[in-house]
Scaffold this active site. Structure first.
Site, PDB file in Angstrom:
ATOM      1  N   ASN A  76     -53.552  11.468  31.217  1.00  0.00           N
ATOM      2  CA  ASN A  76     -54.220  11.378  32.515  1.00  0.00           C
ATOM      3  C   ASN A  76     -54.501   9.944  32.962  1.00  0.00           C
ATOM      4  O   ASN A  76     -54.949   9.719  34.080  1.00  0.00           O
ATOM      5  CB  ASN A  76     -55.515  12.210  32.501  1.00  0.00           C
ATOM      6  CG  ASN A  76     -55.208  13.699  32.559  1.00  0.00           C
ATOM      7  OD1 ASN A  76     -54.060  14.096  32.713  1.00  0.00           O
ATOM      8  ND2 ASN A  76     -56.239  14.525  32.414  1.00  0.00           N
ATOM      9  N   ARG A 117     -48.749  19.025  39.230  1.00  0.00           N
ATOM     10  CA  ARG A 117     -49.681  18.850  40.344  1.00  0.00           C
ATOM     11  C   ARG A 117     -50.102  17.395  40.539  1.00  0.00           C
ATOM     12  O   ARG A 117     -50.389  16.969  41.655  1.00  0.00           O
ATOM     13  CB  ARG A 117     -50.924  19.713  40.113  1.00  0.00           C
ATOM     14  CG  ARG A 117     -50.667  21.187  40.239  1.00  0.00           C
ATOM     15  CD  ARG A 117     -51.970  21.909  40.270  1.00  0.00           C
ATOM     16  NE  ARG A 117     -52.887  21.249  41.172  1.00  0.00           N
ATOM     17  CZ  ARG A 117     -52.899  21.430  42.473  1.00  0.00           C
ATOM     18  NH1 ARG A 117     -52.092  22.277  43.043  1.00  0.00           N
ATOM     19  NH2 ARG A 117     -53.781  20.772  43.233  1.00  0.00           N
ATOM     20  N   ARG A 136     -56.422  25.190  43.143  1.00  0.00           N
ATOM     21  CA  ARG A 136     -56.349  23.734  43.127  1.00  0.00           C
ATOM     22  C   ARG A 136     -55.866  23.127  44.448  1.00  0.00           C
ATOM     23  O   ARG A 136     -54.782  22.545  44.529  1.00  0.00           O
ATOM     24  CB  ARG A 136     -55.473  23.258  41.955  1.00  0.00           C
ATOM     25  CG  ARG A 136     -56.034  23.712  40.623  1.00  0.00           C
ATOM     26  CD  ARG A 136     -55.225  23.230  39.469  1.00  0.00           C
ATOM     27  NE  ARG A 136     -55.540  21.871  39.065  1.00  0.00           N
ATOM     28  CZ  ARG A 136     -54.965  21.270  38.030  1.00  0.00           C
ATOM     29  NH1 ARG A 136     -54.058  21.877  37.322  1.00  0.00           N
ATOM     30  NH2 ARG A 136     -55.308  20.038  37.706  1.00  0.00           N
ATOM     31  N   ASP A 140     -60.906  20.406  30.006  1.00  0.00           N
ATOM     32  CA  ASP A 140     -59.656  20.327  29.237  1.00  0.00           C
ATOM     33  C   ASP A 140     -59.859  20.592  27.741  1.00  0.00           C
ATOM     34  O   ASP A 140     -58.881  20.643  26.990  1.00  0.00           O
ATOM     35  CB  ASP A 140     -58.994  18.951  29.438  1.00  0.00           C
ATOM     36  CG  ASP A 140     -58.330  18.828  30.806  1.00  0.00           C
ATOM     37  OD1 ASP A 140     -58.238  19.841  31.516  1.00  0.00           O
ATOM     38  OD2 ASP A 140     -57.910  17.715  31.159  1.00  0.00           O
ATOM     39  N   ILE A 198     -65.289  24.362  36.400  1.00  0.00           N
ATOM     40  CA  ILE A 198     -64.384  23.493  37.176  1.00  0.00           C
ATOM     41  C   ILE A 198     -63.222  24.277  37.784  1.00  0.00           C
ATOM     42  O   ILE A 198     -62.936  24.152  38.973  1.00  0.00           O
ATOM     43  CB  ILE A 198     -63.817  22.340  36.294  1.00  0.00           C
ATOM     44  CG1 ILE A 198     -64.955  21.576  35.605  1.00  0.00           C
ATOM     45  CG2 ILE A 198     -62.942  21.404  37.122  1.00  0.00           C
ATOM     46  CD1 ILE A 198     -65.833  20.745  36.503  1.00  0.00           C
ATOM     47  N   ARG A 209     -45.979  19.172  27.936  1.00  0.00           N
ATOM     48  CA  ARG A 209     -46.506  18.413  29.076  1.00  0.00           C
ATOM     49  C   ARG A 209     -47.619  17.464  28.617  1.00  0.00           C
ATOM     50  O   ARG A 209     -47.803  16.413  29.238  1.00  0.00           O
ATOM     51  CB  ARG A 209     -47.069  19.361  30.135  1.00  0.00           C
ATOM     52  CG  ARG A 209     -46.008  20.182  30.850  1.00  0.00           C
ATOM     53  CD  ARG A 209     -46.623  20.911  32.026  1.00  0.00           C
ATOM     54  NE  ARG A 209     -47.523  20.021  32.722  1.00  0.00           N
ATOM     55  CZ  ARG A 209     -48.689  20.382  33.248  1.00  0.00           C
ATOM     56  NH1 ARG A 209     -49.099  21.613  33.175  1.00  0.00           N
ATOM     57  NH2 ARG A 209     -49.450  19.500  33.861  1.00  0.00           N
TER      58      ARG A 209
HETATM   59  C1  UD1 Z   1     -57.778  16.290  36.710  1.00  0.00           C
HETATM   60  C2  UD1 Z   1     -57.010  16.221  35.415  1.00  0.00           C
HETATM   61  C3  UD1 Z   1     -57.090  17.555  34.689  1.00  0.00           C
HETATM   62  C4  UD1 Z   1     -58.545  17.991  34.512  1.00  0.00           C
HETATM   63  C5  UD1 Z   1     -59.286  17.935  35.847  1.00  0.00           C
HETATM   64  C6  UD1 Z   1     -60.781  18.172  35.691  1.00  0.00           C
HETATM   65  C7  UD1 Z   1     -55.270  14.598  35.821  1.00  0.00           C
HETATM   66  C8  UD1 Z   1     -53.827  14.335  36.055  1.00  0.00           C
HETATM   67  N1  UD1 Z   1     -55.637  15.890  35.707  1.00  0.00           N
HETATM   68  O1  UD1 Z   1     -57.147  17.279  37.539  1.00  0.00           O
HETATM   69  O2  UD1 Z   1     -56.487  17.394  33.403  1.00  0.00           O
HETATM   70  O3  UD1 Z   1     -58.586  19.322  34.042  1.00  0.00           O
HETATM   71  O4  UD1 Z   1     -59.128  16.636  36.458  1.00  0.00           O
HETATM   72  O5  UD1 Z   1     -61.331  17.269  34.804  1.00  0.00           O
HETATM   73  O6  UD1 Z   1     -56.063  13.679  35.714  1.00  0.00           O
HETATM   74  N2  UD1 Z   1     -60.721  20.392  44.324  1.00  0.00           N
HETATM   75  C9  UD1 Z   1     -60.734  20.850  45.639  1.00  0.00           C
HETATM   76  N3  UD1 Z   1     -60.070  20.120  46.582  1.00  0.00           N
HETATM   77  C10 UD1 Z   1     -59.389  18.970  46.288  1.00  0.00           C
HETATM   78  C11 UD1 Z   1     -59.382  18.518  44.950  1.00  0.00           C
HETATM   79  C12 UD1 Z   1     -60.052  19.239  43.995  1.00  0.00           C
HETATM   80  O7  UD1 Z   1     -61.340  21.876  45.948  1.00  0.00           O
HETATM   81  O8  UD1 Z   1     -58.806  18.368  47.197  1.00  0.00           O
HETATM   82  C13 UD1 Z   1     -61.421  21.170  43.281  1.00  0.00           C
HETATM   83  C14 UD1 Z   1     -60.460  21.755  42.232  1.00  0.00           C
HETATM   84  O9  UD1 Z   1     -59.893  22.978  42.670  1.00  0.00           O
HETATM   85  C15 UD1 Z   1     -61.372  21.925  41.055  1.00  0.00           C
HETATM   86  C16 UD1 Z   1     -62.318  20.710  41.178  1.00  0.00           C
HETATM   87  O10 UD1 Z   1     -62.214  20.273  42.523  1.00  0.00           O
HETATM   88  O11 UD1 Z   1     -62.116  23.108  41.166  1.00  0.00           O
HETATM   89  C17 UD1 Z   1     -62.003  19.544  40.272  1.00  0.00           C
HETATM   90  O12 UD1 Z   1     -60.615  19.296  40.305  1.00  0.00           O
HETATM   91  P1  UD1 Z   1     -60.015  17.831  40.114  1.00  0.00           P
HETATM   92  O13 UD1 Z   1     -61.020  16.948  39.441  1.00  0.00           O
HETATM   93  O14 UD1 Z   1     -59.479  17.371  41.423  1.00  0.00           O
HETATM   94  O15 UD1 Z   1     -58.816  18.117  39.121  1.00  0.00           O
HETATM   95  P2  UD1 Z   1     -57.469  17.329  39.094  1.00  0.00           P
HETATM   96  O16 UD1 Z   1     -57.710  15.951  39.598  1.00  0.00           O
HETATM   97  O17 UD1 Z   1     -56.387  18.141  39.715  1.00  0.00           O
END
Ligand code: UD1
Length: 419
Positions: free
Chosen positions: A23, A93, A122, A306, A328, A398
């Site tokens: 990450n 993603r 997501r 995670d 989350i 992955r």
């Molecule tokens: C990143 C990590 C992933 C980890 C996650 C949470 C990377 C590449 N991936 O994923 O391994 O599990 O953080 O620690 O670093 N959300 C929205 N709208 C958005 C963006 C997010 O509603 O535009 C929500 C998501 O659905 C989720 C929450 O916010 O419920 C947190 O997600 P997010 O921190 O964005 O996860 P990732 O960045 O995709």
């Protein structure tokens, strides 16, 4: 297609080296778009998500060389296409991280919407809203994000929800914006600090790194850099649980324990002896059965989502009852039916799993569904009596570098076999 075949029951003992963080590597590779010259990364892990990122960058005109000493040389400074195609984005993603850097450097980007995945819907609405606040015009049509900006202008961004990759996208976009951007309610994951430190070495001006209020003073250009990616706290945590679930002992070198406080705290609660040094972590279970622990996932520095699946596997054979609450991702329980098929006593109620520890699991034929769920099945297989076969191991590739080789080094009986 490959599968893993595990003969369970061996206590794991030994020393391994933590890989570089997935990450951290992904956003830093995308940050190479911002630089006016090549970047060289050391300590990047050999993972399919890293290969996917490199293929995406190459598709857009970047060049890369994997040097004989494993350094990764990437030149994304002169992209010839500003399109991130569906075929690659759909497989990872984190490809959405291409958006902020392309917009900042070239003033436009066309990026496929990533779509849902096994652990939840997501959405990327928070990425898009924040980039619009920086001055981008964004339209979503035919499954693509079309973004355009004559100039990005620094501003105050307030995230309604803590989000890791949206924070990273905004940081990268803001480095080349005019003026100062302040991100409020920013995610504080160590991988974000790693990205910020790398960007600052490239010439960015980011302050309050590691806090929830980041300040980014825009600069005119960023240069190439040589940077060492931080170690992977989730990979390390998974191997610590592998030793704990088998009653063994393990030392993980090249690991900064400061980024793993929540995970280590829970391992101490289950009854493990933990010793930390500057650059290593040692866990010793002394053959004891783990004690059940309650888990509630949250944003850093709290317990990471995670690591949820891995601790669920641990709780299945622990002494006592536990509850595991996922806050989350709404659907991150794909491992529950598979663990139940091994004899685990698990009941899913909303976003909480209630677990009654059983004395032992039995091997079974299982299907991997997503990255961390797959890891939990491997852990359960290591502890179970008999043979466990896990299909669809590409999910594991992955995020885990040669998982079966590292586990074999620790004494596990595990083989990768082709169908
Ligand atoms: C990143 C990590 C992933 C980890 C996650 C949470 C990377 C590449 N991936 O994923 O391994 O599990 O953080 O620690 O670093 N959300 C929205 N709208 C958005 C963006 C997010 O509603 O535009 C929500 C998501 O659905 C989720 C929450 O916010 O419920 C947190 O997600 P997010 O921190 O964005 O996860 P990732 O960045 O995709």
């Amino acid at each position: 297609m490959y599968k893993l075949v595990i003969q369970g029951g061996n206590a794991l003992h030994g020393t391994i080296r933590a890989a570089g963080s997935k990450n951290s590597s992904l956003p830093i590779l995308f940050a190479s778009i911002l630089a006016d010259g090549p970047i060289t990364l050391t300590n990047t892990p050999h993972l399919s998500d890293v290969s996917t990122t490199l293929r995406l960058l190459m598709d857009m005109g970047a060049e890369f060389i994997l040097e004989s000493n494993n350094d990764l040389f990437v030149d994304s400074s002169k992209l010839t296409s500003l399109v991130a195609d569906y075929n690659l984005v759909k497989t990872m993603r984190a490809s959405i991280l291409v958006l902020g850097p392309m917009l900042a450097k070239y003033g436009e980007a066309k990026v496929s919407l990533p779509g849902g995945c096994a652990i939840g819907t997501r959405p990327v609405n928070l990425h898009l809203k924040a980039l619009e606040e920086l001055g981008a015009t964004i339209e979503v049509k035919n499954g693509y994000i079309y973004a355009q900006a004559d100039a990005l202008i620094g501003t105050d961004i307030y995230f309604d929800q803590v989000t890791v990759t949206a924070t990273e996208n905004v940081i990268m976009a803001a480095t080349l914006a005019k003026g100062t951007t302040t991100i409020h309610n920013a995610a504080q994951e160590p991988e974000i600090s790693d990205l910020c430190n790398c960007l600052n070495t490239m010439g960015a001006k980011i302050s309050n790194i590691g806090t929830s209020t980041l300040t980014i003073e825009g600069v005119k250009s960023l240069s190439g850099v040589k940077y060492s990616v931080c170690p992977d706290r989730i990979e390390a945590g998974t191997y610590l649980v592998a030793a704990a679930i088998t009653g063994g002992s393990i030392t993980i070198k090249n690991m900064r324990h400061q980024s793993m406080r929540a995970t280590l705290g829970k391992l101490i609660e289950i009854g493990a002896d933990i010793k930390t040094e500057n650059n290593s972590i040692t866990l010793d279970m002394k053959g004891r059965r783990p004690k059940a622990v309650n888990i509630k996932t949250s944003t850093y520095p709290n317990f990471p989502t995670d690591m949820q699946a891995q601790f669920t596997a641990l709780n299945t054979i622990a002494d006592g009852h536990s509850s595991i609450t996922e806050t989350i991702f709404e659907n991150r329980f794909m491992h529950i039916p598979e663990l139940s098929r091994m004899g685990a006593d698990l009941t899913l109620e909303g976003n909480t799993v209630l677990c009654k520890g059983v004395k032992s699991l039995t091997g079974a034929h299982l299907m991997a569904t997503d990255l961390r769920a797959s890891a939990s099945l491997v852990l359960a297989g290591l502890a179970a009596k008999g043979t466990t076969t896990i299909e669809r191991v590409y999910h594991l590739d992955r995020g885990y570098e040669t998982i079966e080789e590292k586990l074999k080094l620790l004494g596990a009986q595990i083989e990768r076999v082709q169908d």
